[in-house]
Design a protein around this motif. Structure first.
Motif, PDB file in Angstrom:
ATOM      1  N   SER A  79       5.823 -29.205  20.580  1.00  0.00           N
ATOM      2  CA  SER A  79       5.443 -29.272  22.561  1.00  0.00           C
ATOM      3  C   SER A  79       4.737 -30.399  22.170  1.00  0.00           C
ATOM      4  CB  SER A  79       6.425 -28.551  22.765  1.00  0.00           C
ATOM      5  OG  SER A  79       6.209 -27.788  23.807  1.00  0.00           O
ATOM      6  N   ASP A  80       4.702 -30.605  23.330  1.00  0.00           N
ATOM      7  CA  ASP A  80       3.362 -31.536  24.202  1.00  0.00           C
ATOM      8  C   ASP A  80       2.895 -30.441  24.813  1.00  0.00           C
ATOM      9  OD1 ASP A  80       4.178 -34.071  23.149  1.00  0.00           O
ATOM     10  OD2 ASP A  80       5.395 -35.443  25.197  1.00  0.00           O
ATOM     11  N   THR A  81       3.185 -29.630  25.504  1.00  0.00           N
ATOM     12  CA  THR A  81       2.574 -28.164  26.030  1.00  0.00           C
ATOM     13  C   THR A  81       2.075 -27.465  24.815  1.00  0.00           C
ATOM     14  OG1 THR A  81       4.643 -27.168  26.271  1.00  0.00           O
ATOM     15  CG2 THR A  81       3.882 -28.840  27.431  1.00  0.00           C
ATOM     16  N   ALA A  82       2.231 -27.329  23.661  1.00  0.00           N
ATOM     17  CA  ALA A  82       2.093 -26.411  22.997  1.00  0.00           C
ATOM     18  C   ALA A  82       0.725 -26.714  22.182  1.00  0.00           C
ATOM     19  CB  ALA A  82       3.015 -26.178  21.796  1.00  0.00           C
ATOM     20  N   PRO A  83       0.027 -25.364  22.650  1.00  0.00           N
ATOM     21  CA  PRO A  83      -1.691 -25.555  21.733  1.00  0.00           C
ATOM     22  C   PRO A  83      -1.897 -26.048  19.948  1.00  0.00           C
ATOM     23  CG  PRO A  83      -1.504 -23.488  22.299  1.00  0.00           C
ATOM     24  CD  PRO A  83      -0.509 -24.195  23.081  1.00  0.00           C
ATOM     25  N   VAL A  84      -2.612 -26.267  19.350  1.00  0.00           N
ATOM     26  CA  VAL A  84      -2.422 -26.764  18.259  1.00  0.00           C
ATOM     27  C   VAL A  84      -3.769 -25.844  17.447  1.00  0.00           C
ATOM     28  CG1 VAL A  84      -3.418 -28.369  16.256  1.00  0.00           C
ATOM     29  CG2 VAL A  84      -2.148 -29.286  18.395  1.00  0.00           C
ATOM     30  N   GLY A 125      -8.809 -20.256  15.921  1.00  0.00           N
ATOM     31  CA  GLY A 125      -8.892 -21.020  17.999  1.00  0.00           C
ATOM     32  C   GLY A 125      -7.342 -21.227  18.135  1.00  0.00           C
ATOM     33  N   VAL A 126      -7.622 -22.135  18.929  1.00  0.00           N
ATOM     34  CA  VAL A 126      -7.094 -23.068  19.492  1.00  0.00           C
ATOM     35  C   VAL A 126      -7.440 -24.764  20.100  1.00  0.00           C
ATOM     36  CG1 VAL A 126      -4.671 -21.820  19.820  1.00  0.00           C
ATOM     37  CG2 VAL A 126      -6.658 -22.768  21.910  1.00  0.00           C
ATOM     38  N   ILE A 127      -6.658 -25.728  19.337  1.00  0.00           N
ATOM     39  CA  ILE A 127      -6.537 -27.290  19.888  1.00  0.00           C
ATOM     40  C   ILE A 127      -6.249 -27.549  21.522  1.00  0.00           C
ATOM     41  CG2 ILE A 127      -8.231 -29.463  19.062  1.00  0.00           C
ATOM     42  CD1 ILE A 127      -8.798 -28.293  16.822  1.00  0.00           C
ATOM     43  N   ALA A 149      -2.581 -28.495  28.520  1.00  0.00           N
ATOM     44  CA  ALA A 149      -1.113 -29.283  28.699  1.00  0.00           C
ATOM     45  C   ALA A 149      -2.156 -30.233  27.929  1.00  0.00           C
ATOM     46  CB  ALA A 149      -1.368 -29.985  29.940  1.00  0.00           C
ATOM     47  N   THR A 150      -0.671 -30.031  26.573  1.00  0.00           N
ATOM     48  CA  THR A 150      -2.565 -30.803  25.167  1.00  0.00           C
ATOM     49  C   THR A 150      -0.839 -31.796  24.683  1.00  0.00           C
ATOM     50  OG1 THR A 150      -2.553 -28.700  24.992  1.00  0.00           O
ATOM     51  CG2 THR A 150      -3.101 -30.176  23.052  1.00  0.00           C
ATOM     52  N   PRO A 151      -0.663 -32.839  24.549  1.00  0.00           N
ATOM     53  CA  PRO A 151      -1.002 -33.455  23.673  1.00  0.00           C
ATOM     54  C   PRO A 151      -0.696 -33.283  22.407  1.00  0.00           C
ATOM     55  CG  PRO A 151      -2.351 -35.623  24.075  1.00  0.00           C
ATOM     56  CD  PRO A 151      -2.246 -33.873  24.821  1.00  0.00           C
ATOM     57  N   ARG A 152       0.137 -34.171  20.981  1.00  0.00           N
ATOM     58  CA  ARG A 152       0.435 -34.009  19.973  1.00  0.00           C
ATOM     59  C   ARG A 152      -1.137 -34.600  19.291  1.00  0.00           C
ATOM     60  NH1 ARG A 152       5.847 -34.441  20.199  1.00  0.00           N
ATOM     61  NH2 ARG A 152       5.746 -37.393  19.948  1.00  0.00           N
ATOM     62  N   LEU A 153      -1.420 -33.777  18.607  1.00  0.00           N
ATOM     63  CA  LEU A 153      -2.872 -33.463  17.337  1.00  0.00           C
ATOM     64  C   LEU A 153      -3.357 -35.313  17.882  1.00  0.00           C
ATOM     65  CD1 LEU A 153      -5.454 -32.754  16.383  1.00  0.00           C
ATOM     66  CD2 LEU A 153      -4.163 -32.506  13.803  1.00  0.00           C
TER      67      LEU A 153
END
Length: 910
Positions: A874-879, A889-891, A9-13
Motif C-alpha cells: 500500500s502507498d500509505t504503508a510504512p516500510v 524502525g520504519v521509513i 502517508a508514504t509512497p513506495r520505497l
C-alpha cells in the motif's frame, strides 16, 4: 502517533528514495537511554546526574534528588542544585546507585522562566523572562548505575513519573522504564531523559530534530494551558488523571470536544510550529511529523482511547546499526549532492561536451563521432574483403595476390550503395596457402562518402543522389586474417584476426596491433567435412554449427586528437567474448520450429582513460541457460501466414487493403504501417504528367492519416495497363513483387511484434476484380531472427556487471563503484542485487526479487541492516527498517519529507 497510531502517508520505497531505492535521510543523533539496575546498594564511585529543566527554560529553580527504595521515595534529598540561566542543573549523588527521583519546584518564589508561548505570557512577549508559576513541579525518574546520568525535567517526564508511580510496586526500575517508554510512544518522543530539549525562544535551533521536537511539545503545553485558562501544573494533572485512570492504563483520549486530549496537545504543537516566532527556525521534519501526528489523533473516533504502545525491548547494538545504516546512506547521498553544484556540474558538462563529439555518430564534420563510425565501417569492409579472398584461396588451395582495382570492384558489388560510396586507393593484398593468411601487403586509404538518396517533391518529384557532407579520409594499415585449411576434414574451424595494423581517421584510430586474441570458432559435433562443403551447407540453410565462439581481446581505440596530431587524449581498451550453441526454438507464429545458434554467454569488458585523469573500468557478463526453457523465434524470412490482409475491389475503380492481424498477435501501430492507417486504397491514375511516370499510368496509394487527416497519394509503380485489377495482376505480390518497394512497405507493411514485417502475398490466380472481401496471406520480408517470449517460452539467464570510475573535477578525483548481479528463474520471477559505493563511504546494496510479477526490494549494508518493501505494498504503508530480521524502525513520508522513525522514537530525515 507515527510509530504505531499514525500511518505514514508514504509512497513506495522506490518513489521515496532517488538512488534507485536508497534512503534520503539525514543522520540526526539521538538514542541512548536509561539502563536498569538493582535498587539501593553502595559504591565507592561518585555518581552524578545532569540535564535541562524546561517548561520553557527554567532559571533559578530548586532541583533535588531522592533515593527510591522498594518503589518508595525517601524523604531526605541526596543532593540539591539550582538551575542556571540556560536551565541546566547538576546533582552529585555520591556513591548512591539505583532508582532516583529528580524533582523541581518553584516554591521559593525566585524562579523565572523564558516564555515559550508564542502568544506571550500575560503582558510579557514570547522569549521574555517571566516569574515561574509558584506551584510548578516537574519530576523525572531514572536509574543510577554510577558515573554520569543524563536526565531532563519536563512536563513529559512528569507524566511518566506519575504513571510509573501508579503502577503496581510504585517507582521500581521496571515501572520507570515502562512508563517512560509509554509516554514516549504517546507523544512520538525519543528517550525522555537522554534527549535534552532546546531553548525554543533562542535565535537558532541547531540540527538535532529530536531536541527541537521535544521543545515544541513543551511549548504546546504552555500554549494549551493558557488557552484553557489553566496553570501548567493544572494541565499536567489533567493528563495524569487520564493516564492513571484504570480504564485508560497509560492512554489518553485521542480527541474530544469537551476534555483535554492527545489531539488538544498536538493541535497546540501544530499551532506553535506554524507561528512566525518558530516556523523559520524549526526543522521542516518536526513541523511535518507534528502535523501528521495531529491529523491521526483528530481522525480517530471522538472520545476513543489511544492505543499507543512502546515497541518490544530493543537491542541497543542493533538499533545503533540501523542508525548507522541511515547515517551512512545519508553520507553517501550527501557526497553525491556535493557533486550537484554549479561548479562541478559545469566542469562535468564541459568534459562531457568535449568528449561527446568524438563518439556521437549524429555529430558532423571532420574529427567527430560520424568519423568514428566511418572508421568502424571501414574496418568491417576491409576485414570482410580479407575474408572473401581467404575463402577463394581456401577453396582452390592456391596463393593469390590482389590489387586496388580488385578491392574496389568488390566494394562496388558488396558494400557501396545509394547511401554510401567507399573509394579505395593504393591497396595490395596477399593470400598465402602455406601460412593460411590473408593480409594487406600494401597499406592504402579509403574515401568514405555518405550519400543523400531520395525523392524530393514540390510541384514535381526529383530523385536526388548526392554526397552528404565531406568525405572522411581513412588510412588503413597492414591488417590480416588467418583461416583454416579448407580441404582438411575437421569438426571445428577457426578464422582469426592477426595482431597487426590499424585503421585511422583524422582524430581517431582503431589499433589492432595489441590484440591478445581475436577469432571466430565454429564446431560441428556430428558432421565432419571440409570447410568449403560446410560453408556451402550453411549458406543453403542445411547446416547449423553445434557451437560457435567469437573472442576479441584487447582492441584499442584512441580518440580526440587534433587533426594531424598523434596525441590522443582518450583511450579505450575493450574485449568481447560470445559463446553460442545450437538450439531448437518454436516460431512465434506457432506453425513450426527452427534450429539456430543461441548465445549462451556474452562477456564485455573495457577500460577508459583520459589525459585529464579520468578513468573507468567496466565489465558485463550475461549467461543464458540453453538447456532450460528458451524464447520464441520469428519465422524464417519468406515464410507466409494466412489471413493477415483483406482485399476488396470497389465500384469506384479503387481497391482496398485492410490489416487483419490474427487473434493473439499485436500489430505495431507506428506511423508508416497499415495498422496505423487501418486500411489503404490503391487507385489507377492515367496520364500522370509528372514524376515518375511522365505521361504513363500510375498505381497510387491513397491513405488518410488518422491524426492529422492529411491525404497521402504517392505513386508506387508505373504501368501501361488501363484498369487497376489488370495492373495489380501484372505486378505479382509477395517476396518477388516489384511492389516490394519502400513506399509499398510504408503503407501496406504489417509489423507484428516478435515476428517482423509482412507484405501482401496474393496468389497467381487471385481475382483482383471481385467486389467481395477476400482474405490475403502475408509474406515475411524481414524476420531477422527476432526473439519473443510468453509464459511458456522464455529465457533463463544470469547477469553480472561492474563499473569502477574515477572522475577528475577541479584537480581532485572522485571515485565510484557499481556492481550488479541478477538472475531470471521464470517468466515473471528473478532477482537482482545492486551495490553502489562513492569514495570511501560504506557501500549500499539494493536487492530485488520478483516472484510471479510481484517485486520485493531490500536495501541493506554489511551490518545486516535492511529495508524491505513489496511493489504491491500500500502507498500509505510504512516500510520496515530491520536488523537481522528484527524491526528497529520504519521509513515513510511525513508531509512530503522522507523520514526514518526508530524504535526509540528518534527521527532522521532530509
Amino acid at each position: 502517533m507515527i510509530m504505531k497510531n499514525a500511518a505514514f502517508a508514504t509512497p513506495r520505497l522506490l518513489r521515496l528514495l532517488p538512488l534507485a531505492a536508497a534512503i534520503l535521510l539525514v543522520a540526526c543523533g539521538g538514542g541512548g537511554g536509561s539502563s536498569s539496575s538493582s535498587s539501593g546498594g553502595g559504591s565507592s564511585a561518585s555518581s552524578t546526574t545532569s540535564g535541562t529543566a524546561s517548561k520553557g527554560i527554567l532559571i533559578g529553580a530548586t532541583v533535588k534528588a531522592y533515593a527510591i527504595t522498594g518503589g518508595t521515595v525517601a524523604t531526605t534529598a541526596l543532593a540539591t542544585a539550582t538551575t542556571s540561566s540556560t536551565g541546566q542543573y547538576s546533582l552529585n549523588l555520591g556513591s548512591y546507585t539505583g532508582p532516583v527521583l529528580i524533582a523541581l519546584d518553584t516554591t521559593s518564589g525566585t524562579a523565572t522562566m523564558k516564555c515559550d508561548n508564542p502568544a506571550g505570557c500575560g503582558a510579557s512577549a514570547f522569549g521574555a523572562t517571566v516569574a515561574a508559576e509558584s506551584d510548578l513541579v516537574l519530576k523525572t525518574v531514572a536509574v543510577s548505575t554510577g558515573g554520569s546520568l543524563s536526565t531532563a525535567l519536563t512536563p513529559f517526564t512528569t507524566l511518566a513519573t506519575a504513571y510509573a508511580q501508579s503502577l503496581s510496586g510504585g517507582l521500581t526500575a521496571a515501572n520507570i522504564a515502562t512508563a517512560q517508554a509509554q509516554i514516549g510512544a504517546l507523544f512520538s518522543l525519543p528517550d525522555l531523559n537522554a534527549t535534552q530539549p532546546i531553548d525554543i525562544t533562542g535565535s537558532s535551533f541547531g540540527s538535532d530534530v529530536n531536541a527541537q521536537h521535544y521543545a515544541l511539545l513543551n511549548a504546546a503545553i504552555a500554549k494549551l494551558a493558557a488557552d484553557k485558562g489553566l496553570t501548567v501544573t493544572g494541565l499536567v494533572n489533567s493528563l495524569v488523571n487520564q493516564l492513571t485512570n484504570a480504564d485508560h492504563n497509560g492512554q489518553l483520549l485521542s480527541n474530544s470536544s469537551t476534555t483535554i486530549s492527545l489531539a488538544s496537545v498536538l493541535d497546540a504543537a501544530k499551532a506553535v510550529a506554524a507561528d512566525s516566532h518558530v516556523s523559520g527556525k524549526l526543522d521542516s521534519l518536526v513541523a511535518a511529523a507534528t502535523a501528521q501526528d495531529d491529523a491521526t489523533a483528530n481522525a480517530a473516533t471522538a472520545n476513543s482511547v489511544t492505543t499507543a504502545a512502546p515497541p518490544p525491548s530493543v537491542n541497543a547494538s542493533d538499533l545503533n546499526k540501523a542508525k548507522t545504516f541511515v547515517s551512512s546512506t545519508h553520507t553517501l547521498l550527501q557526497s553525491l549532492r556535493a557533486l550537484d553544484n554549479p561548479t562541478v556540474i559545469s566542469a562535468l558538462k564541459t568534459r562531457y561536451q568535449s568528449l561527446l563529439p568524438y563518439f556521437d555518430p549524429e555529430t558532423t564534420g571532420t574529427g567527430n563521432g560520424a568519423e568514428l563510425s566511418a572508421v568502424y565501417d571501414s574496418t568491417d569492409a576491409v576485414l570482410s574483403y580479407l575474408g572473401y579472398i581467404a575463402t577463394i584461396s581456401a577453396n582452390d588451395g592456391e596463393s593469390h595476390s590482389y590489387g586496388n582495382t580488385d578491392f574496389q570492384a568488390w566494394l562496388n558489388t558488396h558494400y557501396n550503395s545509394n547511401t554510401l560510396q567507399i573509394t579505395a586507393t593504393g591497396f595490395g593484398f596477399t593470400v598465402s596457402s602455406s601460412t593460411h593468411t590473408a593480409v594487406i601487403s600494401q597499406a592504402g586509404g579509403l574515401s568514405y562518402q555518405p550519400m543523400t538518396y531520395g525523392y524530393y517533391c514540390t510541384q514535381s518529384c526529383v530523385l536526388v543522389n548526392a554526397p552528404k557532407g565531406a568525405a572522411y579520409a581513412i588510412s588503413v594499415g597492414l591488417l590480416g586474417l588467418s583461416y583454416p585449411d579448407a580441404n582438411a576434414v575437421q569438426t571445428s574451424y577457426s578464422l582469426g584476426i592477426l595482431p597487426q595494423g590499424s585503421i585511422s581517421g583524422s582524430t581517431s584510430r582503431l589499433d589492432l596491433s595489441s590484440l591478445q586474441a581475436a577469432s571466430l570458432n565454429l564446431s560441428f559435433a556430428s558432421n565432419s567435412n571440409t570447410l568449403s562443403n560446410v560453408i556451402s551447407a550453411i549458406q543453403d540453410g542445411e547446416l547449423v554449427p553445434s557451437s560457435a565462439e567469437f573472442i576479441l581481446q584487447h582492441a584499442t581505440l584512441l580518440a580526440g586528437a587534433s587533426a594531424g596530431s598523434s596525441n590522443y587524449p582518450y583511450t579505450f581498451v575493450g574485449s568481447v567474448k560470445v559463446d553460442a550453441s545450437k538450439a531448437t526454438l518454436n516460431t512465434s507464429d506457432g506453425t513450426s520450429s527452427r534450429q539456430i545458434l543461441v548465445p549462451s554467454l556474452l562477456q564485455l569488458s573495457g577500460s577508459f582513460s583520459s589525459t585529464a585523469g579520468d578513468s573507468l573500468a567496466a565489465s558485463l557478463s550475461i549467461s543464458l541457460n540453453t538447456s532450460s526453457t528458451l524464447p520464441l523465434i520469428s519465422p524464417a524470412g519468406g515464410s507466409t501466414r494466412n489471413g493477415l490482409y483483406s482485399y476488396q475491389y470497389n465500384n469506384d475503380g479503387t481497391a482496398t487493403f485492410a490489416a487483419t492481424p490474427p487473434q493473439g498477435t499485436t500489430a505495431v501501430t507506428d506511423y508508416g504501417n497499415i495498422a496505423y492507417y487501418n486500411s489503404v486504397q490503391l487507385r489507377l491514375v492515367t496520364n500522370q504528367t509528372d514524376y515518375p511516370c511522365y505521361g504513363g499510368n500510375a498505381i497510387q496509394v491513397y491513405a488518410v492519416d488518422p491524426v492529422t487527416k492529411a491525404v497521402n497519394s504517392p505513386t508506387i509503380n508505373c504501368t501501361s495497363d488501363t484498369t487497376l485489377p489488370t495492373a495489380l495482376a501484372d505486378f505479382g505480390w509477395g517476396a518477388n513483387s516489384n511492389l516490394g518497394t519502400y513506399l509499398l512497405r510504408y503503407y501496406l507493411g504489417l509489423n507484428l511484434e516478435g515476428t517482423g514485417t509482412y507484405l501482401p502475398a496474393a496468389q497467381g490466380d487471385f481475382n483482383y476484380s471481385s467486389t467481395s472481401v477476400q482474405s490475403v496471406p502475408g509474406v515475411l520480408i524481414d524476420g531477422g531472427d527476432k526473439p519473443s517470449e510468453n509464459s511458456s517460452n522464455f529465457a533463463v539467464a544470469a547477469i553480472a556487471a561492474s563499473i569502477n570510475a574515477t572522475i577528475n573535477v577541479g584537480g581532485s578525483n572522485t571515485t565510484a563503484a557499481f556492481s550488479l548481479n541478477a538472475g531470471r528463474t521464470a517468466y515473471e520471477s528473478g532477482q537482482a542485487t545492486v551495490t553502489f559505493t562513492l569514495g570511501n563511504n560504506e557501500s549500499i546494496s539494493i536487492a530485488t526479487a520478483v516472484v510471479n510479477g510481484v517485486s520485493t526490494y531490500t536495501v541493506s549494508d554489511h551490518n545486516g541492516v535492511s529495508v524491505n518493501v513489496s511493489h504491491g505494498s500500500s502507498d500509505t504503508a510504512p516500510v520496515s527498517l530491520t536488523v537481522n530480521g528484527v524491526q528497529q524502525g520504519v521509513i515513510g513520508e511525513v508531509g512530503g519529507v522522507p523520514v526514518a522513525r526508530f524504535s526509540d522514537n528518534s527521527l532522521m530525515a532530509l
